[in-house]
Design a protein around this motif. Structure first.
Motif, PDB file in Angstrom:
ATOM      1  N   LEU A   1      -7.875  26.164 -41.603  1.00  0.00           N
ATOM      2  CA  LEU A   1      -7.553  24.765 -41.886  1.00  0.00           C
ATOM      3  C   LEU A   1      -6.112  24.506 -41.471  1.00  0.00           C
ATOM      4  O   LEU A   1      -5.253  25.365 -41.683  1.00  0.00           O
ATOM      5  N   ASP A   2      -5.855  23.346 -40.913  1.00  0.00           N
ATOM      6  CA  ASP A   2      -4.491  22.972 -40.527  1.00  0.00           C
ATOM      7  C   ASP A   2      -4.279  21.515 -40.918  1.00  0.00           C
ATOM      8  O   ASP A   2      -4.670  20.602 -40.196  1.00  0.00           O
ATOM      9  N   GLU A   3      -3.701  21.313 -42.089  1.00  0.00           N
ATOM     10  CA  GLU A   3      -3.476  19.986 -42.648  1.00  0.00           C
ATOM     11  C   GLU A   3      -1.979  19.669 -42.612  1.00  0.00           C
ATOM     12  O   GLU A   3      -1.165  20.565 -42.414  1.00  0.00           O
ATOM     13  N   PRO A   4      -1.589  18.413 -42.822  1.00  0.00           N
ATOM     14  CA  PRO A   4      -0.160  18.073 -42.774  1.00  0.00           C
ATOM     15  C   PRO A   4       0.693  18.809 -43.814  1.00  0.00           C
ATOM     16  O   PRO A   4       1.864  19.075 -43.561  1.00  0.00           O
ATOM     17  N   ASP A   5       0.113  19.136 -44.978  1.00  0.00           N
ATOM     18  CA  ASP A   5       0.907  19.752 -46.042  1.00  0.00           C
ATOM     19  C   ASP A   5       0.490  21.178 -46.399  1.00  0.00           C
ATOM     20  O   ASP A   5       1.047  21.773 -47.308  1.00  0.00           O
ATOM     21  N   TYR A   6      -0.488  21.744 -45.687  1.00  0.00           N
ATOM     22  CA  TYR A   6      -0.853  23.146 -45.874  1.00  0.00           C
ATOM     23  C   TYR A   6      -1.642  23.661 -44.683  1.00  0.00           C
ATOM     24  O   TYR A   6      -2.212  22.883 -43.908  1.00  0.00           O
ATOM     25  N   LYS A   7      -1.636  24.985 -44.532  1.00  0.00           N
ATOM     26  CA  LYS A   7      -2.403  25.654 -43.469  1.00  0.00           C
ATOM     27  C   LYS A   7      -3.027  26.895 -44.082  1.00  0.00           C
ATOM     28  O   LYS A   7      -2.403  27.563 -44.925  1.00  0.00           O
ATOM     29  N   VAL A   8      -4.259  27.225 -43.671  1.00  0.00           N
ATOM     30  CA  VAL A   8      -4.965  28.399 -44.189  1.00  0.00           C
ATOM     31  C   VAL A   8      -5.342  29.295 -43.009  1.00  0.00           C
ATOM     32  O   VAL A   8      -5.926  28.813 -42.029  1.00  0.00           O
ATOM     33  N   LYS A   9      -4.998  30.582 -43.117  1.00  0.00           N
ATOM     34  CA  LYS A   9      -5.322  31.563 -42.081  1.00  0.00           C
ATOM     35  C   LYS A   9      -6.064  32.747 -42.691  1.00  0.00           C
ATOM     36  O   LYS A   9      -5.806  33.116 -43.840  1.00  0.00           O
ATOM     37  N   ARG A  10      -6.954  33.348 -41.897  1.00  0.00           N
ATOM     38  CA  ARG A  10      -7.522  34.660 -42.217  1.00  0.00           C
ATOM     39  C   ARG A  10      -6.823  35.635 -41.270  1.00  0.00           C
ATOM     40  O   ARG A  10      -6.891  35.491 -40.052  1.00  0.00           O
ATOM     41  N   ILE A  11      -6.139  36.631 -41.849  1.00  0.00           N
ATOM     42  CA  ILE A  11      -5.334  37.562 -41.069  1.00  0.00           C
ATOM     43  C   ILE A  11      -5.923  38.959 -41.195  1.00  0.00           C
ATOM     44  O   ILE A  11      -6.201  39.423 -42.302  1.00  0.00           O
ATOM     45  N   THR A  12      -6.120  39.611 -40.050  1.00  0.00           N
ATOM     46  CA  THR A  12      -6.660  40.962 -39.995  1.00  0.00           C
ATOM     47  C   THR A  12      -5.586  41.890 -39.444  1.00  0.00           C
ATOM     48  O   THR A  12      -5.021  41.619 -38.374  1.00  0.00           O
ATOM     49  N   VAL A  13      -5.303  42.971 -40.181  1.00  0.00           N
ATOM     50  CA  VAL A  13      -4.288  43.944 -39.782  1.00  0.00           C
ATOM     51  C   VAL A  13      -4.988  45.271 -39.504  1.00  0.00           C
ATOM     52  O   VAL A  13      -5.725  45.784 -40.358  1.00  0.00           O
TER      53      VAL A  13
ATOM     54  N   LEU B   1       9.063  42.234 -40.444  1.00  0.00           N
ATOM     55  CA  LEU B   1       9.777  41.802 -41.639  1.00  0.00           C
ATOM     56  C   LEU B   1      10.351  40.436 -41.291  1.00  0.00           C
ATOM     57  O   LEU B   1      11.114  40.305 -40.325  1.00  0.00           O
ATOM     58  N   GLN B   2       9.968  39.403 -42.036  1.00  0.00           N
ATOM     59  CA  GLN B   2      10.268  38.032 -41.636  1.00  0.00           C
ATOM     60  C   GLN B   2      10.490  37.142 -42.839  1.00  0.00           C
ATOM     61  O   GLN B   2      10.211  37.523 -43.975  1.00  0.00           O
ATOM     62  N   SER B   3      10.982  35.946 -42.574  1.00  0.00           N
ATOM     63  CA  SER B   3      11.069  34.904 -43.593  1.00  0.00           C
ATOM     64  C   SER B   3      10.804  33.568 -42.922  1.00  0.00           C
ATOM     65  O   SER B   3      10.736  33.467 -41.695  1.00  0.00           O
ATOM     66  N   HIS B   4      10.644  32.538 -43.752  1.00  0.00           N
ATOM     67  CA  HIS B   4      10.403  31.177 -43.278  1.00  0.00           C
ATOM     68  C   HIS B   4      11.292  30.234 -44.069  1.00  0.00           C
ATOM     69  O   HIS B   4      11.450  30.388 -45.280  1.00  0.00           O
ATOM     70  N   LYS B   5      11.845  29.242 -43.400  1.00  0.00           N
ATOM     71  CA  LYS B   5      12.694  28.261 -44.070  1.00  0.00           C
ATOM     72  C   LYS B   5      11.883  27.135 -44.700  1.00  0.00           C
ATOM     73  O   LYS B   5      12.268  26.598 -45.724  1.00  0.00           O
ATOM     74  N   ARG B   6      10.743  26.789 -44.070  1.00  0.00           N
ATOM     75  CA  ARG B   6      10.094  25.532 -44.433  1.00  0.00           C
ATOM     76  C   ARG B   6       8.726  25.696 -45.078  1.00  0.00           C
ATOM     77  O   ARG B   6       8.009  24.717 -45.242  1.00  0.00           O
TER      78      ARG B   6
ATOM     79  N   ILE C   1      -6.226  36.360 -46.867  1.00  0.00           N
ATOM     80  CA  ILE C   1      -6.187  34.914 -46.662  1.00  0.00           C
ATOM     81  C   ILE C   1      -4.777  34.456 -47.000  1.00  0.00           C
ATOM     82  O   ILE C   1      -4.241  34.805 -48.052  1.00  0.00           O
ATOM     83  N   GLU C   2      -4.194  33.706 -46.084  1.00  0.00           N
ATOM     84  CA  GLU C   2      -2.834  33.194 -46.268  1.00  0.00           C
ATOM     85  C   GLU C   2      -2.898  31.683 -46.379  1.00  0.00           C
ATOM     86  O   GLU C   2      -3.426  31.020 -45.477  1.00  0.00           O
ATOM     87  N   VAL C   3      -2.369  31.147 -47.479  1.00  0.00           N
ATOM     88  CA  VAL C   3      -2.253  29.703 -47.646  1.00  0.00           C
ATOM     89  C   VAL C   3      -0.774  29.363 -47.564  1.00  0.00           C
ATOM     90  O   VAL C   3       0.025  29.834 -48.385  1.00  0.00           O
ATOM     91  N   GLN C   4      -0.419  28.591 -46.554  1.00  0.00           N
ATOM     92  CA  GLN C   4       0.965  28.166 -46.356  1.00  0.00           C
ATOM     93  C   GLN C   4       1.135  26.770 -46.948  1.00  0.00           C
ATOM     94  O   GLN C   4       0.313  25.892 -46.704  1.00  0.00           O
ATOM     95  N   ILE C   5       2.216  26.605 -47.733  1.00  0.00           N
ATOM     96  CA  ILE C   5       2.529  25.316 -48.340  1.00  0.00           C
ATOM     97  C   ILE C   5       3.935  24.921 -47.890  1.00  0.00           C
ATOM     98  O   ILE C   5       4.858  25.726 -47.997  1.00  0.00           O
ATOM     99  N   GLY C   6       4.090  23.709 -47.386  1.00  0.00           N
ATOM    100  CA  GLY C   6       5.412  23.266 -46.955  1.00  0.00           C
ATOM    101  C   GLY C   6       5.321  22.012 -46.121  1.00  0.00           C
ATOM    102  O   GLY C   6       4.329  21.285 -46.174  1.00  0.00           O
ATOM    103  N   ASP C   7       6.363  21.793 -45.299  1.00  0.00           N
ATOM    104  CA  ASP C   7       6.368  20.595 -44.463  1.00  0.00           C
ATOM    105  C   ASP C   7       6.332  20.914 -42.971  1.00  0.00           C
ATOM    106  O   ASP C   7       6.349  20.010 -42.148  1.00  0.00           O
TER     107      ASP C   7
ATOM    108  N   GLY D   1       4.871  25.713 -37.895  1.00  0.00           N
ATOM    109  CA  GLY D   1       4.948  26.271 -36.551  1.00  0.00           C
ATOM    110  C   GLY D   1       5.387  27.727 -36.545  1.00  0.00           C
ATOM    111  O   GLY D   1       6.118  28.182 -37.436  1.00  0.00           O
ATOM    112  N   GLU D   2       4.939  28.459 -35.517  1.00  0.00           N
ATOM    113  CA  GLU D   2       5.320  29.867 -35.371  1.00  0.00           C
ATOM    114  C   GLU D   2       6.824  30.007 -35.135  1.00  0.00           C
ATOM    115  O   GLU D   2       7.382  31.082 -35.341  1.00  0.00           O
TER     116      GLU D   2
END
Length: 114
Positions: A16-28, A36-41, A91-97, A100-101
């Motif tokens: 799902l890719d909505e204006p206020d959230y995104k949902v990914k299924r990630i396989t490692v 090792l990373q971080s996100h500002k937004r 499953i990763e649910v991203q919340i923010g504004d 983008g990668e």
């Protein structure tokens, strides 16, 4: 709107890719880990659905298994590593504004993407 991207550590599928959230299924893949990373937004909520992993969340590393969940606030340095012998999935649910990668700040990376 689903799409899949291959990565050196495995793959992700945008569910799902909505204006206020995104949902990914990630396989490692076994023995692999994300940078090792971080996100500002955005913050992230992870639910482990398959496998055994180790998650670093703001310098604290802990093992997790299927059914466990992790909250990663915006700004926290984080990574996930597959410590098992089979594929790990979460499953990763991203919340923010912004989702983008280019909102990824990499500190360490096994694939020279820093």
């Amino acid at each position: 709107m689903n799409y899949i991207e291959e990565r050196p550590w495995g793959m992700f599928e945008v569910l799902l890719d909505e204006p206020d959230y995104k949902v990914k299924r990630i396989t490692v893949l076994p023995g692999k880990r994300l940078s090792l990373q971080s996100h500002k937004r955005r913050s992230e909520h992870w639910v482990i659905t398959r496998g055994d992993v180790n998650v670093v969340n703001n310098d604290e590393g802990k093992p997790y298994k299927a059914g466990d969940h992790i909250y990663i606030p915006a700004g926290n340095k984080h990574r996930i590593e597959n410590t098992g012998n089979d594929k790990a999935v979460f499953i990763e649910v991203q919340i923010g504004d912004y989702f983008g990668e280019d909102d990824i700040i990499r500190y360490e990376d096994d694939f020279n993407r820093v």
